[in-house]
Motif scaffolding. Structure first.
Motif, PDB file in Angstrom:
ATOM      1  N   PHE A 104     -12.213  14.459  62.947  1.00 25.51           N
ATOM      2  CA  PHE A 104     -13.382  13.646  62.616  1.00 25.51           C
ATOM      3  C   PHE A 104     -13.037  12.271  62.068  1.00 25.51           C
ATOM      4  CE2 PHE A 104     -15.345  17.964  62.151  1.00 25.51           C
ATOM      5  CZ  PHE A 104     -16.122  17.865  63.294  1.00 25.51           C
ATOM      6  N   GLY A 105     -11.819  12.092  61.579  1.00 24.60           N
ATOM      7  CA  GLY A 105     -11.421  10.795  61.034  1.00 24.60           C
ATOM      8  C   GLY A 105     -12.252  10.428  59.815  1.00 24.60           C
ATOM      9  N   PRO A 106     -12.280   9.155  59.474  1.00 21.63           N
ATOM     10  CA  PRO A 106     -13.054   8.729  58.298  1.00 21.63           C
ATOM     11  C   PRO A 106     -14.540   9.056  58.486  1.00 21.63           C
ATOM     12  CG  PRO A 106     -11.637   6.970  59.079  1.00 21.63           C
ATOM     13  CD  PRO A 106     -11.586   8.054  60.103  1.00 21.63           C
ATOM     14  N   ARG A 107     -15.136   9.539  57.413  1.00 22.22           N
ATOM     15  CA  ARG A 107     -16.543   9.900  57.456  1.00 22.22           C
ATOM     16  C   ARG A 107     -17.334   8.948  56.575  1.00 22.22           C
ATOM     17  NH1 ARG A 107     -12.748  13.338  57.645  1.00 22.22           N
ATOM     18  NH2 ARG A 107     -12.466  13.369  55.417  1.00 22.22           N
ATOM     19  N   THR A 150     -18.703  22.414  41.878  1.00 20.79           N
ATOM     20  CA  THR A 150     -17.419  23.047  41.597  1.00 20.79           C
ATOM     21  C   THR A 150     -16.434  22.877  42.744  1.00 20.79           C
ATOM     22  OG1 THR A 150     -18.174  25.189  42.452  1.00 20.79           O
ATOM     23  CG2 THR A 150     -18.439  24.775  40.074  1.00 20.79           C
ATOM     24  N   ARG A 151     -16.968  22.702  43.971  1.00 18.80           N
ATOM     25  CA  ARG A 151     -16.080  22.530  45.121  1.00 18.80           C
ATOM     26  C   ARG A 151     -16.803  21.808  46.248  1.00 18.80           C
ATOM     27  NH1 ARG A 151     -13.969  27.838  47.480  1.00 18.80           N
ATOM     28  NH2 ARG A 151     -15.738  27.743  48.862  1.00 18.80           N
ATOM     29  N   ALA A 152     -16.074  20.976  46.963  1.00 19.74           N
ATOM     30  CA  ALA A 152     -16.557  20.352  48.194  1.00 19.74           C
ATOM     31  C   ALA A 152     -15.525  20.648  49.269  1.00 19.74           C
ATOM     32  CB  ALA A 152     -16.721  18.846  48.014  1.00 19.74           C
ATOM     33  N   GLU A 153     -16.006  21.131  50.405  1.00 21.21           N
ATOM     34  CA  GLU A 153     -15.096  21.495  51.487  1.00 21.21           C
ATOM     35  C   GLU A 153     -15.575  20.887  52.795  1.00 21.21           C
ATOM     36  OE1 GLU A 153     -13.258  25.514  53.566  1.00 21.21           O
ATOM     37  OE2 GLU A 153     -14.412  25.675  51.724  1.00 21.21           O
ATOM     38  N   LEU A 154     -14.655  20.220  53.495  1.00 21.95           N
ATOM     39  CA  LEU A 154     -14.984  19.669  54.805  1.00 21.95           C
ATOM     40  C   LEU A 154     -15.077  20.817  55.802  1.00 21.95           C
ATOM     41  CD1 LEU A 154     -15.422  17.140  56.554  1.00 21.95           C
ATOM     42  CD2 LEU A 154     -12.956  17.153  56.992  1.00 21.95           C
ATOM     43  N   ASP A 155     -16.177  20.853  56.559  1.00 18.08           N
ATOM     44  CA  ASP A 155     -16.381  21.888  57.561  1.00 18.08           C
ATOM     45  C   ASP A 155     -17.071  21.246  58.763  1.00 18.08           C
ATOM     46  OD1 ASP A 155     -16.345  24.381  58.730  1.00 18.08           O
ATOM     47  OD2 ASP A 155     -17.477  25.371  57.158  1.00 18.08           O
ATOM     48  N   GLU A 156     -17.503  22.085  59.672  1.00 15.97           N
ATOM     49  CA  GLU A 156     -18.133  21.606  60.898  1.00 15.97           C
ATOM     50  C   GLU A 156     -19.367  22.433  61.189  1.00 15.97           C
ATOM     51  OE1 GLU A 156     -16.970  21.208  65.621  1.00 15.97           O
ATOM     52  OE2 GLU A 156     -15.614  22.224  64.269  1.00 15.97           O
ATOM     53  N   ALA A 157     -20.419  21.775  61.655  1.00 18.32           N
ATOM     54  CA  ALA A 157     -21.635  22.455  62.099  1.00 18.32           C
ATOM     55  C   ALA A 157     -22.163  21.714  63.317  1.00 18.32           C
ATOM     56  CB  ALA A 157     -22.691  22.488  61.001  1.00 18.32           C
ATOM     57  N   ASN A 158     -22.343  22.430  64.394  1.00 20.24           N
ATOM     58  CA  ASN A 158     -22.855  21.833  65.640  1.00 20.24           C
ATOM     59  C   ASN A 158     -22.033  20.631  66.093  1.00 20.24           C
ATOM     60  OD1 ASN A 158     -24.998  23.719  65.677  1.00 20.24           O
ATOM     61  ND2 ASN A 158     -26.139  22.446  64.244  1.00 20.24           N
ATOM     62  N   GLY A 159     -20.718  20.728  65.919  1.00 17.31           N
ATOM     63  CA  GLY A 159     -19.829  19.658  66.376  1.00 17.31           C
ATOM     64  C   GLY A 159     -19.796  18.429  65.479  1.00 17.31           C
ATOM     65  N   ARG A 160     -20.422  18.501  64.311  1.00 20.26           N
ATOM     66  CA  ARG A 160     -20.460  17.366  63.381  1.00 20.26           C
ATOM     67  C   ARG A 160     -19.766  17.748  62.084  1.00 20.26           C
ATOM     68  NH1 ARG A 160     -24.546  13.398  64.245  1.00 20.26           N
ATOM     69  NH2 ARG A 160     -24.727  13.104  62.002  1.00 20.26           N
ATOM     70  N   ILE A 211     -19.415  18.248  58.196  1.00 20.97           N
ATOM     71  CA  ILE A 211     -20.323  18.467  57.069  1.00 20.97           C
ATOM     72  C   ILE A 211     -19.490  18.717  55.821  1.00 20.97           C
ATOM     73  CG2 ILE A 211     -22.169  19.448  58.491  1.00 20.97           C
ATOM     74  CD1 ILE A 211     -21.345  22.216  57.289  1.00 20.97           C
ATOM     75  N   TRP A 212     -20.114  18.520  54.689  1.00 22.35           N
ATOM     76  CA  TRP A 212     -19.527  18.901  53.403  1.00 22.35           C
ATOM     77  C   TRP A 212     -20.252  20.139  52.927  1.00 22.35           C
ATOM     78  CZ3 TRP A 212     -15.119  16.965  52.129  1.00 22.35           C
ATOM     79  CH2 TRP A 212     -14.790  15.666  52.511  1.00 22.35           C
ATOM     80  N   GLU A 213     -19.503  21.210  52.667  1.00 21.62           N
ATOM     81  CA  GLU A 213     -20.054  22.386  52.011  1.00 21.62           C
ATOM     82  C   GLU A 213     -19.863  22.171  50.522  1.00 21.62           C
ATOM     83  OE1 GLU A 213     -18.237  26.017  53.239  1.00 21.62           O
ATOM     84  OE2 GLU A 213     -19.251  26.022  55.157  1.00 21.62           O
ATOM     85  N   ILE A 214     -20.945  22.025  49.800  1.00 19.16           N
ATOM     86  CA  ILE A 214     -20.897  21.748  48.368  1.00 19.16           C
ATOM     87  C   ILE A 214     -21.274  23.021  47.613  1.00 19.16           C
ATOM     88  CG2 ILE A 214     -21.790  20.313  46.504  1.00 19.16           C
ATOM     89  CD1 ILE A 214     -20.304  18.682  48.609  1.00 19.16           C
ATOM     90  N   LYS A 215     -20.391  23.490  46.748  1.00 18.78           N
ATOM     91  CA  LYS A 215     -20.645  24.664  45.911  1.00 18.78           C
ATOM     92  C   LYS A 215     -21.107  24.169  44.543  1.00 18.78           C
ATOM     93  CE  LYS A 215     -18.344  27.815  48.552  1.00 18.78           C
ATOM     94  NZ  LYS A 215     -19.036  28.624  49.459  1.00 18.78           N
ATOM     95  N   LEU A 216     -22.170  24.815  44.023  1.00 21.37           N
ATOM     96  CA  LEU A 216     -22.763  24.418  42.748  1.00 21.37           C
ATOM     97  C   LEU A 216     -22.756  25.570  41.751  1.00 21.37           C
ATOM     98  CD1 LEU A 216     -25.923  22.630  44.147  1.00 21.37           C
ATOM     99  CD2 LEU A 216     -24.072  21.528  42.910  1.00 21.37           C
ATOM    100  N   ILE A 224     -21.956  12.424  58.159  1.00 19.00           N
ATOM    101  CA  ILE A 224     -22.225  11.178  58.881  1.00 19.00           C
ATOM    102  C   ILE A 224     -23.388  10.422  58.243  1.00 19.00           C
ATOM    103  CG2 ILE A 224     -22.874  10.155  61.111  1.00 19.00           C
ATOM    104  CD1 ILE A 224     -20.071  11.403  61.110  1.00 19.00           C
ATOM    105  N   ASN A 225     -24.502  11.139  57.971  1.00 17.63           N
ATOM    106  CA  ASN A 225     -25.692  10.433  57.480  1.00 17.63           C
ATOM    107  C   ASN A 225     -26.170  10.867  56.094  1.00 17.63           C
ATOM    108  OD1 ASN A 225     -27.042  12.875  57.889  1.00 17.63           O
ATOM    109  ND2 ASN A 225     -27.873  12.249  59.872  1.00 17.63           N
ATOM    110  N   GLY A 226     -25.522  11.867  55.476  1.00 16.53           N
ATOM    111  CA  GLY A 226     -25.886  12.288  54.130  1.00 16.53           C
ATOM    112  C   GLY A 226     -27.097  13.197  54.038  1.00 16.53           C
ATOM    113  N   ALA A 227     -27.602  13.669  55.183  1.00 19.06           N
ATOM    114  CA  ALA A 227     -28.770  14.551  55.166  1.00 19.06           C
ATOM    115  C   ALA A 227     -28.397  15.926  54.616  1.00 19.06           C
ATOM    116  CB  ALA A 227     -29.335  14.700  56.577  1.00 19.06           C
ATOM    117  N   VAL A 228     -29.270  16.479  53.785  1.00 15.09           N
ATOM    118  CA  VAL A 228     -29.083  17.836  53.284  1.00 15.09           C
ATOM    119  C   VAL A 228     -29.511  18.771  54.405  1.00 15.09           C
ATOM    120  CG1 VAL A 228     -29.835  19.534  51.584  1.00 15.09           C
ATOM    121  CG2 VAL A 228     -29.429  17.167  50.894  1.00 15.09           C
ATOM    122  N   LEU A 229     -28.588  19.648  54.832  1.00 11.76           N
ATOM    123  CA  LEU A 229     -28.834  20.492  55.990  1.00 11.76           C
ATOM    124  C   LEU A 229     -29.277  21.903  55.635  1.00 11.76           C
ATOM    125  CD1 LEU A 229     -25.686  19.446  58.020  1.00 11.76           C
ATOM    126  CD2 LEU A 229     -28.003  18.561  58.250  1.00 11.76           C
TER     127      LEU A 229
END
Length: 117
Positions: free
Chosen positions: A52-55, A75-85, A87-92, A105-110
């Motif tokens: 994905f390179g720079p996001r 507590t954690r942020a993990e780079l992952d993928e959803a539908n070929g894009r 995403i950041w998985e954010i643990k709270l 890419i656009n900061g939308a909460v998915l």
């Protein structure tokens, strides 16, 4: 002269590419500290990072988006993928939700999953 310049540019490009690949493939978890916030674990899979390179939205920005909407502490942020894009998985912790996905890419909460509260 032109040939020497071309060789210099090509060698510099290979050096930069090699450095980027080497740093992307170390696979170690890191710690991110947002301005004025608490540090959290940052996990970036080297293969996803290279693909994905720079996001446009980094982990600290994604964490800020999530905490402003749901509260709690990241507590954690993990780079992952959803539908070929990417995403950041954010643990709270201490929030209405326990995990939230943010488009890198656009900061939308998915998506958000219920937390322990």
């Amino acid at each position: 002269m032109r040939r020497a310049l071309l060789l210099t540019v090509a060698a510099g490009g290979m050096l930069l590419a090699g450095t980027a690949v080497a740093s992307a493939k170390d696979g170690r978890d890191r710690v991110a500290t947002p301005p004025g916030g608490r540090a959290f674990e940052l996990r970036i899979d080297p293969e996803l990072d290279a693909r994905f390179g720079p996001r446009p939205v980094n982990a600290v920005q994604a964490a800020a988006i999530v905490t402003s909407r749901f509260g709690g502490q990241v507590t954690r942020a993990e780079l992952d993928e959803a539908n070929g894009r990417p995403i950041w998985e954010i643990k709270l912790a201490g929030a209405r939700v326990g995990e939230v996905d943010v488009d890198a890419i656009n900061g939308a909460v998915l998506d958000g999953e219920a937390g322990d509260d």
